[in-house]
Design a protein around this motif. Structure first.
Motif: not given
Length: 243
Positions: A170-185
């Motif tokens: 992720h970026t320094a701001a916390g934006v995902p660089l690859y898969m945008p969805y987390g484990l909850n999805v």
């Protein structure tokens, strides 16, 4: 189950390649050393079978796809290391020729479909089948359940691999660089779709195919003579064979 390019970051896909390289090397060595000459033609047939059955892809929310694989059946018939080879070959052709599954994700896809499914399916089959005769209902059910849970576990692993990307990359701001969805999805999406539908397809295909081979050509089945035939000998007066 196929993970495309752009969904796994370098940390994950390089790690999966590093995991798969020794697995591929040992699988090739094992096949060369252990596969009987009568089983060799079935190796090519198994690769073709896996290739065809995996072509029926249905998109799954979260970035992957769902389908049957067939590698649990190959593991039960030819051995789990042979299934690593046949499934990896099928996945390589799909990746390079049809764009089904990414090049960067090839190691992860081979781990999920060509390693997790065969070994989970095979050992579950062995545990459930026990010392039952080769064409018994118990052994057919064992093969079917091996296919069902092998595919389901692999789906969960694929969901985990994709779901950890926002944490790892992720970026320094916390934006995902690859898969945008987390484990909850990703994990629920993969588990619900596979255990709810695709695993049942795998169960039916594995059970029916094993039943046919066990009835018509059981001698090609992995470890048939050492692991099964001794339990199928007729009674000699010194005891009965286990049911």
């Amino acid at each position: 189950m196929h993970i495309p390019d752009g969904y796994l970051g370098p940390t994950t896909f390089i790690t999966m390649y590093l995991i798969m390289i020794p697995i591929w090397l040992y699988a090739g060595y094992w096949v060369q050393k252990n596969l009987r000459s009568r089983q060799v033609p079935y190796l090519a047939l198994a690769a073709a079978f896996s290739f065809v059955i995996m072509m029926f892809n249905v998109p799954v929310p979260g970035g992957s796809s769902g389908h049957a694989v067939g590698s649990a059946l190959v593991a039960i018939i030819l051995g789990p290391w042979a299934a690593v080879v046949t499934t990896s070959v099928a996945l390589l052709i799909q990746c390079l020729v049809f764009g089904d599954g990414g090049i960067t994700a090839f190691g992860a896809n081979c781990f999920n479909m060509g390693t997790v499914i065969p070994f989970v399916g095979y050992f579950l089959y062995k545990i459930i089948a026990g010392k039952s005769t080769i064409a018994s209902t118990r052994r057919i059910i064992a093969a079917a359940l091996g296919g069902y849970f092998g595919l389901g576990v692999a789906a969960g692993v694929a969901g985990f691999e994709m779901g950890i990307q926002p944490i790892l990359e992720h970026t320094a701001a916390g934006v995902p660089l690859y898969m945008p969805y987390g484990l909850n999805v990703t994990v629920p999406a993969m588990l619900i779709d596979h255990f709810g539908f695709f695993c049942w397809v795998e169960l039916i295909v594995t059970g029916l195919a094993f039943a046919y081979i066990a009835k018509n050509n059981p001698e090609v089945i992995f470890n048939y003579k050492s692991d099964i035939e001794k339990y199928s000998k007729p009674d000699t007066g010194r005891g009965t064979a286990p049911a």
